[in-house]
Scaffold this motif. Sequence first.
Motif, mmCIF file in Angstrom:
data_model
loop_
_atom_site.group_PDB
_atom_site.id
_atom_site.type_symbol
_atom_site.label_atom_id
_atom_site.label_comp_id
_atom_site.label_asym_id
_atom_site.label_seq_id
_atom_site.Cartn_x
_atom_site.Cartn_y
_atom_site.Cartn_z
ATOM 1 N N MET A 318 4.203 11.639 -1.173
ATOM 2 C CA MET A 318 3.319 12.182 -0.136
ATOM 3 C C MET A 318 3.743 11.671 1.235
ATOM 4 O O MET A 318 4.345 10.604 1.362
ATOM 5 N N HIS A 319 3.394 12.464 2.258
ATOM 6 C CA HIS A 319 3.631 12.013 3.629
ATOM 7 C C HIS A 319 2.566 11.003 4.059
ATOM 8 O O HIS A 319 2.878 10.062 4.770
ATOM 9 N N SER A 320 1.344 11.193 3.619
ATOM 10 C CA SER A 320 0.272 10.307 4.067
ATOM 11 C C SER A 320 0.180 9.056 3.195
ATOM 12 O O SER A 320 -0.909 8.613 2.833
ATOM 13 N N GLY A 321 1.337 8.495 2.868
ATOM 14 C CA GLY A 321 1.348 7.362 1.960
ATOM 15 C C GLY A 321 0.609 6.152 2.482
ATOM 16 O O GLY A 321 -0.018 5.428 1.708
ATOM 17 N N ILE A 322 0.663 5.927 3.793
ATOM 18 C CA ILE A 322 -0.016 4.755 4.341
ATOM 19 C C ILE A 322 -1.524 4.881 4.151
ATOM 20 O O ILE A 322 -2.184 3.982 3.623
#
Length: 354
Positions: A318-322
């Motif tokens: 995913m891009h929103s891993g943070i």
Amino acid sequence: MAARQHVVVVGSGIVGASIAWHLTRDGAAVTVIAEDIGGVATPTSFAWINASWGNPEFYFHFRRRSIAEWKRLARELPGLPLSWCGGICWDLPPDRLEAFAVEHASWGYGIERLDRAAIAAREPYLKQLPESALLVAEEGAVEPAAAARLLLADAEARGAKFVNAAVDGFIRSGERISGVVSSAGIVGADHVVLATGAGSVPLAASVGVTLPLEAPPGLIVHSRPFEKRLNGLVMATDLHMRQTTDGRIIAGSDFGGTDPGADRHATAAALFAKVKESLTDGSRLSMDFFTVGYRPTPKDGFPVIGGCGQDGLYIAVMHSGITLAPLVGLLASNEILTGDADSSLAAFRLARFG
């Protein structure tokens, strides 16, 4: 007593580290295999924890749930380098900014409108102030590589193993993925988790799984440590900034970073000049380094989490891993160890791509 399930986690960025930590906490025998502790994309992230940016309502609530899970994780693992500093933004045209505020406030996001005086009071070192901005007090940031290292170190203290190696492929037992082939040898497992960001694409393809993933580059500049100049996240037009726990001001043209262009050094220099111009005493700032990260972004923008049609293989990309790492770690661990599908992950299965 049933034998402990052995799970191999491929990848040591914030998502892989969270999954490994939760699996270990939940009683699994865990082996993490990666070439670098902290991963590849994680150290280059702007590391903003948020539920903003025009997401559909179901995804907003999923992200906001993960904000709460960051706070739970901090209670369970003291020392996580988190800052609930809040963020101010004015990086949309006024009509779109107001539409964002009305919509997200109706969903329960705590949004406050600030005038110029209130912006100056909150961020007194900003030189170029807008007439108005929005404040979201519940947003924050994390030092992502340090958080991943802390999660992995605590997992190791609980019995997990870390293998410094590259993974070249998978092994099978019948129709089931039953381990990995690495530069350190073959490692068998009851389950394999693939959490290697953009690096997941060729590994998945090796067993016939197509990940529709893009990995756009994003350049972030990092100053040398400096005295306190930013109290929270600042999302200005064409410039997103925050100050890290060790005093570095990091910035991109947006939170995903700046297109590095043909000459990365020139792009970084121009971006850092903009940072200096935006702050009182900015002339005293000096750039230490810049990073170029490749954000693993599924083509529809939403995460890929769960099984992939190959028994024994679980994917988390995913891009929103943070923002999503603690919630994904919690839910993935439960799905892997119990075999029960979590309905809150239904929208994020790979099968949606057909």
